[in-house]
Design an enzyme around this catalytic site. Structure first.
Site, short mmCIF file in Angstrom:
data_model
loop_
_atom_site.label_atom_id
_atom_site.label_comp_id
_atom_site.label_asym_id
_atom_site.label_seq_id
_atom_site.Cartn_x
_atom_site.Cartn_y
_atom_site.Cartn_z
N GLY A 69 0.82 -1.21 0.00
CA GLY A 69 0.00 0.00 0.00
C GLY A 69 0.85 1.26 0.00
N THR A 110 9.54 0.62 4.96
CA THR A 110 8.61 1.22 4.00
C THR A 110 8.18 0.23 2.92
OG1 THR A 110 10.59 2.17 3.03
CG2 THR A 110 9.17 3.66 4.26
N GLY A 111 8.72 -0.98 2.97
CA GLY A 111 8.24 -2.01 2.04
C GLY A 111 9.22 -2.35 0.92
N THR A 113 11.63 -4.65 0.90
CA THR A 113 11.73 -6.10 0.73
C THR A 113 10.47 -6.63 0.05
OG1 THR A 113 12.98 -6.10 2.78
CG2 THR A 113 12.24 -8.24 1.99
N GLU A 282 1.64 -1.90 10.30
CA GLU A 282 1.38 -3.35 10.45
C GLU A 282 1.37 -3.70 11.93
OE1 GLU A 282 2.19 -7.45 11.07
OE2 GLU A 282 3.69 -5.92 11.47
N HIS A 333 2.15 18.97 34.10
CA HIS A 333 3.02 19.16 32.94
C HIS A 333 2.24 18.87 31.63
CE1 HIS A 333 7.16 19.00 31.15
NE2 HIS A 333 6.49 18.34 30.23
N GLU A 334 1.60 17.69 31.59
CA GLU A 334 0.90 17.30 30.36
C GLU A 334 -0.32 18.20 30.11
OE1 GLU A 334 2.44 15.44 28.44
OE2 GLU A 334 3.89 14.74 29.92
P1 ATP Z 1 14.26 -2.34 6.07
O1 ATP Z 1 14.83 -1.17 5.34
O2 ATP Z 1 14.29 -2.17 7.55
O3 ATP Z 1 14.80 -3.67 5.61
P2 ATP Z 1 11.94 -2.58 4.36
O4 ATP Z 1 11.72 -1.27 3.69
O5 ATP Z 1 12.58 -3.66 3.55
O6 ATP Z 1 12.69 -2.38 5.75
P3 ATP Z 1 9.83 -4.46 4.65
O7 ATP Z 1 10.68 -5.53 5.24
O8 ATP Z 1 9.45 -4.61 3.21
O9 ATP Z 1 10.52 -3.07 4.89
O10 ATP Z 1 8.51 -4.27 5.51
C1 ATP Z 1 8.37 -4.79 6.83
C2 ATP Z 1 6.91 -5.11 7.10
O11 ATP Z 1 6.15 -3.89 7.16
C3 ATP Z 1 6.26 -5.91 5.98
O12 ATP Z 1 6.35 -7.28 6.22
C4 ATP Z 1 4.83 -5.44 5.98
O13 ATP Z 1 4.07 -6.14 6.94
C5 ATP Z 1 4.92 -4.00 6.47
N1 ATP Z 1 4.94 -3.03 5.36
C6 ATP Z 1 5.94 -2.16 5.11
N2 ATP Z 1 5.64 -1.38 4.07
C7 ATP Z 1 4.44 -1.75 3.64
C8 ATP Z 1 3.57 -1.31 2.59
N3 ATP Z 1 3.93 -0.31 1.79
N4 ATP Z 1 2.39 -1.95 2.42
C9 ATP Z 1 2.02 -2.95 3.24
N5 ATP Z 1 2.77 -3.40 4.27
C10 ATP Z 1 3.96 -2.82 4.47
#
Ligand code: ATP
Length: 493
Positions: A69, A110-111, A113, A282, A333-334
């Protein structure tokens, strides 16, 4: 298993020889020497070079771009690059050189992988994954050997799976592809990177298995220029933190397998989570479901999500209970923060609590106005005022300040520094590098003092709002933004 059987057979042979009266000393000597050699080779990583085969097959699930997403433009860019691979025949016809590498850059979680996995699916490629740190060893040559093995595994797996393409994914490429000559154990790092360059240069469009390297990093500034030159990582795709629409999409993806109660408003959660990555979202959805389960409920409600936002932002609840006097101070404070936040922007307070979480004894969470990437002078001044309000409230209500405000002051000073650098201070546009230190100090403290005076005025005028909020907070531990606004309205009439 084979090793155990061999040891068993050898022991049986030695014992039989002993019974038959043979001298077994030379055999024992040979066995000890072989064992020592094996141990030494294993220590150096020369035996059992990481088996990328098993890693990759376990990790590969059928994962498509529809499961990601909030990364529309990154996916579009990536798909455009991958289409080169899909249409390799026309590429060859037109004499276009093959695409060898795609670099995904962006903050953690951020996704990246996920995008690599989806790319493998999109191109119907075998997927082999490794992390940069897996290639770094103390001994020269081991990393290079692992790089060779990685590419070799990719080709073998693709052949076994009867695929024409293989996608090699290396996460944290900066560890293996950092600028050469920068690390203490140069030789090993340099040889590993050189081997990667050799492998990339060897990729051809008419190879039996066409290999594409996809790498991910959040430190592309650290990469060796040789990796970034045309012909190596030909495409760079930015995978950024999602905006509000993106966060909503990701929340929908991660709640599709969860029963949601009628009161859940994912749009509000998306609005409240500015700065969250996909991984944060997530985790947020997961934590909300865990909370619902702990309460013995069958559906996840909005309050579970609100609680999880706090948990993901601030950390888990702590068992430590401050003394009554300290709790009161935290509440004052808060409440001071909340009063200023609501005064400078109506509807900005989301929650107010004195439950210790992470490093904080209490906190006030704001609802961001909208995703903001540029800040005006008014905005920064207001933020400074909100930061100072906790400490000022302590002074006005309790008669003195505490050490709990040092983090707030740091943020206030940071904002004042941003104002100075952005030409918003009384000095106008300046060159920060040549500005005398004393002048810089005086200007920053001037900005902060001015806001401090403003905050004092507000808190003295609205002292009764603070004291009533403190009483409720001490009783209930948590107040919602709506409740706080109701107190403000009641006291103002
Ligand atoms: P890093 O740089 O730390 O390796 P990364 O960018 O490779 O992180 P991912 O390993 O792809 O991040 O994402 C980790 C988890 O976060 C995924 O398994 C998923 O559950 C969720 N996630 C991250 N980005 C998205 C996205 N854009 N849409 C849906 N789920 C996401």
């Amino acid at each position: 298993m084979i090793r155990e059987i061999s040891i068993g057979i050898s022991m049986a042979a030695v014992i039989s020889m002993l019974i038959m009266g043979y001298d077994v000393t030379p055999f024992l000597f040979l066995a000890v020497a072989a064992g020592a050699l094996y141990y030494f080779a294993k220590m150096r990583g020369l035996i059992n070079v990481k088996n990328f085969d098993t890693v990759s097959v376990a990790e590969r699930r059928d994962f498509s771009f529809d499961d990601i997403g909030g990364q529309e433009s990154a996916i579009k860019e990536l798909k455009e690059a991958l289409d080169f691979i899909k249409n390799h025949c026309s590429i060859k016809q037109l004499g276009i050189r093959p695409l060898k590498g795609i670099l995904l850059t962006g903050p953690p979680g951020t996704g990246k992988t996920l995008m690599a996995k989806a790319a493998a699916n999109y191109t119907d490629a075998a997927f082999v994954a490794a992390s940069g740190s897996e290639f770094i060893e103390m001994y020269a040559g081991v990393g290079a050997q692992r790089v060779r093995k990685l590419f070799q595994s990719a080709r073998e797996i693709a052949t076994r799976q009867k695929k024409d393409n293989a996608l090699v994914f290396i996460d944290e490429i900066e560890i293996l592809g950092g600028k050469r000559g920068k690390t203490t154990s140069h030789l090993e790092y340099d040889q590993t990177l050189n081997q990667l360059l050799v492998e990339m240069d060897g990729l051809k469009v008419d190879d039996k298995v066409r290999v594409l390297l996809v790498a991910a990093t959040n430190r592309d500034d650290m990469l060796d220029p040789a990796l970034l030159r045309p012909g190596r990582f030909d495409r760079r795709v930015k995978v950024d933190l999602p905006d509000k629409e993106g966060r909503l999409e990701i929340l929908k993806l991660h709640t599709r397998n969860k029963p949601l109660a009628e009161d859940v408003r994912l749009e509000i959660i998306a609005k409240d989570t500015f700065g969250f990555s996909g991984a944060h979202l997530e985790s947020l959805a997961n934590e909300a479901a865990i909370l619902a389960m702990r309460e013995g409920l069958e559906e996840v409600s909005q309050h579970h999500f609100n609680e999880s936002i706090d948990k993901v932002m601030m950390g888990g609840k702590l068992d430590k209970r401050p003394s009554k006097a300290e709790m009161r101070r935290v509440a004052v404070h808060e409440s001071g923060h909340a009063l200023l936040s609501e005064t400078v922007r109506r509807g900005s307070v989301s929650t107010l609590t004195v439950t210790p979480r992470g490093d904080a004894l209490g906190y006030m969470r704001q609802t961001p106005d909208d995703d903001t990437y540029l800040y005006t002078k008014d905005f920064l001044e207001n933020q400074i005022a909100i930061m100072l309000a906790g400490s000022v409230a302590e002074e006005i209500i309790l008669g003195n300040r505490s050490t709990g405000s040092s983090g707030d002051f740091e943020q206030a000073v940071r904002n004042a520094d941003i104002m100075l650098r952005s030409g918003m201070s009384k000095l106008g546009v300046i060159c920060p590098d040549t500005l005398p230190q004393e002048l810089k100090h005086n200007t920053i403290t001037g900005i902060v003092r001015e806001q401090e005076e403003r905050v004092k005025k507000y808190i003295i005028e609205s002292k009764s709002i603070v004291t009533q909020t403190v009483d409720i907070l001490l009783e209930k531990e948590k107040i919602s933004g709506e409740h706080f606004r109701a107190i403000m309205r009641e006291k103002s009439n």
